[in-house]
Design a protein around this motif. Structure first.
Motif, short mmCIF file in Angstrom:
data_model
loop_
_atom_site.label_atom_id
_atom_site.label_comp_id
_atom_site.label_asym_id
_atom_site.label_seq_id
_atom_site.Cartn_x
_atom_site.Cartn_y
_atom_site.Cartn_z
N THR A 102 39.99 48.06 36.16
CA THR A 102 41.10 46.17 36.10
C THR A 102 40.61 45.76 36.85
O THR A 102 39.38 45.91 37.98
N LYS A 115 44.35 41.88 35.42
CA LYS A 115 45.51 40.77 36.35
C LYS A 115 45.13 40.10 36.09
O LYS A 115 44.60 39.47 37.07
N ALA A 168 48.93 41.91 44.15
CA ALA A 168 48.20 42.57 43.05
C ALA A 168 46.93 43.90 43.13
O ALA A 168 47.29 45.18 42.46
N HIS A 192 47.94 47.28 41.83
CA HIS A 192 47.39 47.79 40.61
C HIS A 192 45.78 48.79 41.57
O HIS A 192 45.72 48.25 43.06
#
Length: 85
Positions: A7, A31, A42, A46
């Motif tokens: 990510t 993201k 965030a 995440h």
């Protein structure tokens, strides 16, 4: 064999930069956030593996992003520069 997805959190105020980064990093989950406060949120929600900071961010905001990254994410930060400089 399945390759694990990473990510990447992209912090940018430039839509063209977001598009280019997605083309380069391909299979990573993205993201995208506009500033340090959104970055903090965030990171809490995440499992971020890498933060990429766009060149379009104002200098004062870049400092906030670096400080927030050290404080709450503890992941590498890649800072992009316009024209590779």
């Amino acid at each position: 064999m399945r390759i694990p997805t990473r990510t990447v959190l992209l912090i940018s105020s430039d839509p063209a930069q977001v598009y280019a980064a997605k083309q380069v990093l391909g299979h990573a989950l993205f993201k995208t956030v506009p500033d340090a406060q959104a970055m903090r949120e965030a990171c809490e929600k995440h499992n971020i593996d890498l933060i990429v900071m766009g060149h379009s961010m104002p200098l004062s905001e870049k400092k906030d992003i670096w400080d927030t990254a050290r404080e709450c994410c503890n992941v590498p930060v890649a800072e992009l520069y316009k024209n590779g400089i």
